[in-house]
Motif scaffolding. Structure first.
Motif, PDB file in Angstrom:
ATOM      1  N   THR A  34      11.910 -27.861 102.876  1.00 56.17           N
ATOM      2  CA  THR A  34      11.440 -29.186 103.266  1.00 56.17           C
ATOM      3  C   THR A  34      12.178 -30.241 102.431  1.00 56.17           C
ATOM      4  N   TYR A  54       6.311 -25.856 107.592  1.00 48.73           N
ATOM      5  CA  TYR A  54       5.569 -26.589 106.574  1.00 48.73           C
ATOM      6  C   TYR A  54       5.268 -28.033 106.956  1.00 48.73           C
ATOM      7  N   LEU A  76       2.328 -27.663  99.496  1.00 47.95           N
ATOM      8  CA  LEU A  76       3.441 -26.941  98.885  1.00 47.95           C
ATOM      9  C   LEU A  76       3.141 -26.540  97.444  1.00 47.95           C
ATOM     10  N   HIS A 127       1.030 -23.454  97.809  1.00 49.42           N
ATOM     11  CA  HIS A 127       1.868 -22.334  98.257  1.00 49.42           C
ATOM     12  C   HIS A 127       2.696 -21.803  97.091  1.00 49.42           C
ATOM     13  N   GLN A 128       3.288 -22.708  96.329  1.00 47.91           N
ATOM     14  CA  GLN A 128       4.134 -22.294  95.210  1.00 47.91           C
ATOM     15  C   GLN A 128       3.332 -21.576  94.132  1.00 47.91           C
ATOM     16  N   ALA A 141       9.074 -22.245  97.790  1.00 45.79           N
ATOM     17  CA  ALA A 141       8.237 -22.120  98.977  1.00 45.79           C
ATOM     18  C   ALA A 141       7.594 -20.741  99.033  1.00 45.79           C
ATOM     19  N   GLY A 163       4.759 -20.894 107.266  1.00 43.23           N
ATOM     20  CA  GLY A 163       4.580 -22.261 106.795  1.00 43.23           C
ATOM     21  C   GLY A 163       3.239 -22.866 107.114  1.00 43.23           C
TER      22      GLY A 163
END
Length: 394
Positions: A191, A212, A265, A268-269, A310, A342
């Motif tokens: 992204t 995403y 994000l 997610h990370q 990601a 995503g």
């Protein structure tokens, strides 16, 4: 109102919205329209003459206020000159290739590109007289040796599909600029928040907005972002020549999804890095293929050019019979089986890089499993994987 300095957190909330403050809704409405009406023939003719210009209302296929706001937002986030919203990520890849390649030209495609992009090259471009050469994404400046007199495009993906190699983007784009070629990169994984390829020398960035950017597994659209106005005009005219457009509801969903992109994000990370640590401790895992992992090819380029990790990656298992792998996948309750990634849900699928590659050989012995880490509780995801992995040892 005081003008605030640029800040990505604030931009995600406030870009792509009306500037009028009195009585407006928080979200732009869905602009579901085909016909645009004009007060006079002169106004219609002016719109027709300017129909390829940004923000010109002419006919529904050419865009509407919400489409223009979304395109401007993506363009600003990517630090590009313009953005074209199209109907899917594959359409973004296909239109960008059709824009900058032509019959009789030669293009260079990374051997790790998204499978449907490769199929478009094989089933469409080659039939129209475009020669395609696939290259090792880790080639760096060595790509200079593959450039022919009629080469027009270098197409990258960072990281690569399935095996997640990260190419040396600035090295390859320098060759492209020196040779007068157009460089295109699929930047869906990172992204604009984790990488801005245009600042690394890339000419065109494509995205699947279904991943995403929308973030909820309910939209189908793509984006083409260009470094220059001239490239924008070319890409916009090509997409309109195909009669392609992003759907009104999908545009609405993408604008909604962008508001929470940064916070999603981050989660997610955080979950991904914890799960990677757990996976590396499992005897049945030979290697984790995620750019944040030091043994992933191109890790050093990821550290240099990217700002985050990601949640999509692969794991290489030890030599385990296929049926045990299938039993493991089928036993999971939080990791669902399905295409795309995503979104907020975790996904799992086996992948086979050897089935497509022609420029690089996939020499690893064990099965490869692709994971998409969603927004579920991190420990619950680890517990789910632990149950699944127990089937590998039966």
């Amino acid at each position: 109102m005081n003008k605030q300095p640029n800040n990505i957190t604030n931009e995600l909330v406030h870009l792509g919205r009306d500037s009028v403050t009195n009585g407006r809704s928080v979200n732009l409405p869905v602009h579901q329209t085909s016909t645009i009406l004009f007060n006079s023939l002169e106004e219609f003719e002016a719109a027709r003459n300017d129909r390829y210009e940004k923000g010109t209302l002419y006919y529904g296929r050419y865009g509407n206020p919400a489409t223009f706001e979304l395109e401007n937002m993506i363009s600003e986030l990517e630090e590009g000159a313009g953005c074209v919203a199209v109907s899917s990520g594959l359409t973004a890849c296909a239109v960008s290739l059709m824009t900058f390649a032509s019959a009789g030209s030669h293009i260079l495609i990374a051997d790790t590109v998204y499978g449907p992009t490769r199929m478009f090259c094989e089933n469409v471009l080659k039939n129209y007289g475009v020669k395609v050469t696939y290259f090792d994404p880790m080639i760096g400046t060595g790509i200079d040796q593959l450039v022919q007199e009629n080469t027009s495009v270098i197409f990258l993906e960072a990281p690569g599909s399935g095996t997640f190699e990260v190419p040396d983007i600035p090295a390859i784009t320098k060759v492209a600029k020196d040779k007068g070629l157009t460089s295109i990169i699929d930047g869906t994984w990172s992204t604009p928040l984790f990488c801005k390829p245009i600042t690394l020398g890339v000419d065109v960035v494509v995205h699947s907005g279904s991943k995403y950017i929308s973030g909820h597994s309910d939209a189908m659209l793509g984006f083409i972002v260009t470094a220059t106005e001239a490239q924008y005009n070319q890409a916009r005219k090509m997409s309109l020549a195909f009669g392609d457009r992003a759907g009104a509801n999908d545009v609405f969903l993408a604008l909604r999804g962008l508001r929470t992109l940064e916070i999603r994000l981050k989660q997610h990370q955080e979950s991904t890095l914890k799960i990677i640590d757990w996976l590396k401790a499992q005897p049945s895992v030979s290697r984790v293929l995620h750019p944040a992992s030091p043994d992933c090819p191109g890790h050093e380029f990821w550290c240099r050019d990217f700002k985050g990790a990601a949640g999509l990656f692969s794991i290489e298992l030890a030599h385990i019979p296929e049926q045990k792998v299938r039993n493991m996948i089928n036993s999971l309750s939080l990791f669902a089986i399905g295409l795309s990634w995503g979104g907020f849900e975790s996904l799992i699928l086996p992948v086979d890089p050897a089935a497509f590659r022609v420029a690089t050989e996939w020499k690893e012995r064990g099965p490869l499993i692709r994971l998409n880490i969603g927004l579920e509780n991190t420990q619950s995801l680890i517990d789910d994987l632990a149950v699944g992995f127990s089937h590998l040892n039966e």
